[in-house]
Design an enzyme around this catalytic site. Structure first.
Site, PDB file in Angstrom:
ATOM      1  N   HIS A  29      55.453  89.763  59.149  1.00 18.81           N
ATOM      2  CA  HIS A  29      55.984  88.467  59.610  1.00 18.81           C
ATOM      3  C   HIS A  29      57.461  88.533  59.997  1.00 18.81           C
ATOM      4  O   HIS A  29      57.993  87.560  60.548  1.00 18.81           O
ATOM      5  CB  HIS A  29      55.810  87.392  58.527  1.00 18.81           C
ATOM      6  CG  HIS A  29      54.379  87.025  58.274  1.00 18.81           C
ATOM      7  ND1 HIS A  29      53.532  86.602  59.272  1.00 18.81           N
ATOM      8  CD2 HIS A  29      53.639  87.028  57.122  1.00 18.81           C
ATOM      9  CE1 HIS A  29      52.330  86.362  58.746  1.00 18.81           C
ATOM     10  NE2 HIS A  29      52.372  86.619  57.452  1.00 18.81           N
ATOM     11  N   ASP A  86      45.430  92.021  58.732  1.00 18.89           N
ATOM     12  CA  ASP A  86      45.834  91.001  57.759  1.00 18.89           C
ATOM     13  C   ASP A  86      45.317  89.644  58.261  1.00 18.89           C
ATOM     14  O   ASP A  86      45.239  89.413  59.467  1.00 18.89           O
ATOM     15  CB  ASP A  86      47.364  90.972  57.657  1.00 18.89           C
ATOM     16  CG  ASP A  86      47.870  90.079  56.531  1.00 18.89           C
ATOM     17  OD1 ASP A  86      48.278  90.624  55.477  1.00 18.89           O
ATOM     18  OD2 ASP A  86      47.880  88.849  56.713  1.00 18.89           O
ATOM     19  N   HIS A 105      46.645  86.862  58.272  1.00 20.04           N
ATOM     20  CA  HIS A 105      47.680  86.095  58.972  1.00 20.04           C
ATOM     21  C   HIS A 105      48.125  86.863  60.213  1.00 20.04           C
ATOM     22  O   HIS A 105      48.204  88.096  60.197  1.00 20.04           O
ATOM     23  CB  HIS A 105      48.883  85.873  58.052  1.00 20.04           C
ATOM     24  CG  HIS A 105      48.544  85.176  56.772  1.00 20.04           C
ATOM     25  ND1 HIS A 105      48.273  85.859  55.607  1.00 20.04           N
ATOM     26  CD2 HIS A 105      48.411  83.861  56.493  1.00 20.04           C
ATOM     27  CE1 HIS A 105      47.984  84.978  54.643  1.00 20.04           C
ATOM     28  NE2 HIS A 105      48.055  83.761  55.160  1.00 20.04           N
ATOM     29  N   ASP A 162      43.898  90.213  52.834  1.00 22.98           N
ATOM     30  CA  ASP A 162      43.720  88.805  52.487  1.00 22.98           C
ATOM     31  C   ASP A 162      42.641  88.113  53.320  1.00 22.98           C
ATOM     32  O   ASP A 162      42.420  86.916  53.179  1.00 22.98           O
ATOM     33  CB  ASP A 162      45.053  88.037  52.561  1.00 22.98           C
ATOM     34  CG  ASP A 162      45.916  88.448  53.743  1.00 22.98           C
ATOM     35  OD1 ASP A 162      45.416  89.186  54.621  1.00 22.98           O
ATOM     36  OD2 ASP A 162      47.085  88.036  53.790  1.00 22.98           O
TER      37      ASP A 162
HETATM   38 ZN   LIG Z   1      48.548  87.901  55.110  1.00 22.42          ZN
END
Ligand SMILES: [Zn+2]
Length: 308
Positions: free
Chosen positions: A125, A162, A164, A245
């Site tokens: 991120h 991931d 996200h 995740d």
């Molecule tokens: Zn994540």
């Protein structure tokens, strides 16, 4: 040659506030599961100190100094709404980068069949000038540029499964066609980026998944978008932003993968690496917040890496 596993005790000393999902126990769970004799053939390496100059491969110097200045002498301070720093965070962040770069060196210099870096904090991120989403600096992006600068890799593919979207990696390589960024992720979900229409210089491939997606549609996304993009790109190195995740047990998202899906995706990327990059593949831990789901998924992932 064996699969290398990079770890270091400093990764346990990046402390987050009580109840924060990105916690040291994540690495303890990974350590426990990889202690099994099924993983005795792993080449376990203590992560080396990182070269701070390599952070500049992905971030401007004034941002790096801003992050350094924010690290507290004691206690925990907030960097953004969900990112915080403790006194040892800088050392953990820099050593995570050192481990990723060393893993890249290993696969280019023939010391490892492939490598998994079990480090925290994660990195995907972190944008050029923004620390966010538990991330300070973008380890995968730095490792990709390290492969280009030190080993003359012309093309590096970063595959991010991931749950996200890796907004930071997309931001850093938005106008850099020498790096392919492919991501599967839940949408809508934090951080809100990752639509199919975000394509950068033609080097960004987003495959968003609706909430409640299971392994079948995840594999479809891999087969129809991710793998063909990698084959067309023909990378000299594949880096996996390996967050776990999207596991069905994870509390932060609603994708229902099992460890078998991570095993399968790992195998697919290893075959890609065999076709294009002389098997050069480095995997970096990103998210994964249910300790059991994380441990089982890492075991499946690393077990597949070890099959070579
Ligand atoms: Zn994540």
């Amino acid at each position: 040659m064996a699969t290398r596993l990079y770890t270091h005790p400093i990764f346990l000393e990046h402390i987050t506030p009580p109840g924060h999902p990105e916690r040291p126990d994540r690495l303890r769970a990974i350590e426990r599961v990889l202690d099994d004799e099924a993983f005795s053939a792993l080449d376990r390496v203590i992560a080396p100190e990182g070269d701070e100059a390599t952070i500049l491969y992905a971030h401007p110097g004034n941002f790096v100094e801003r992050v350094r200045a924010a690290i507290p002498q004691s206690g925990i301070v907030s960097i953004d709404a969900d990112t915080s720093a403790s006194p040892k965070s800088w050392q953990a962040v820099v050593r995570a980068i050192g481990a990723a770069n060393a893993a890249v060196d290993d696969v280019f210099e023939g010391r490892a069949a492939n490598a998994f870096v079990a480090a925290r904090p994660p990195g995907h991120h972190a944008e050029k000038t923004t620390a966010m989403g538990f991330c300070f600096f973008n380890t995968a992006a730095i490792a990709a540029r390290h492969a280009q600068k030190k080993h003359q890799a012309e093309r590096v593919a970063i595959v991010d499964w991931d749950v996200h979207h890796g907004n930071g990696t997309q931001d850093i390589f938005w106008d850099d066609p020498s790096v392919l960024y492919c991501s599967t992720h839940q949408m809508p979900l934090y951080p809100g980026t990752g639509a199919k229409s975000e394509t950068g210089a033609g080097n960004i491939v987003n495959a968003p998944l609706a909430p409640q997606t299971g392994g079948d549609l995840f594999r479809d996304a891999f087969l129809s978008r991710v793998l063909p993009s990698i084959d067309a790109f023909a990378p000299d190195l594949i880096i996996i932003s390996a967050g776990f995740d999207a596991h069905h047990r994870d509390p932060l998202a609603e994708i229902n993968l099992t460890e078998d899906d991570f095993d399968w995706a790992t195998g697919q990327l290893m075959e890609c690496a065999g076709r294009h990059s002389g098997n050069k593949l480095v995997s970096l831990l990103e998210g994964g917040y249910d300790l059991q789901g994380l441990a089982f998924s890492v075991a499946a992932h690393v077990g597949r890496l070890m099959k070579g």
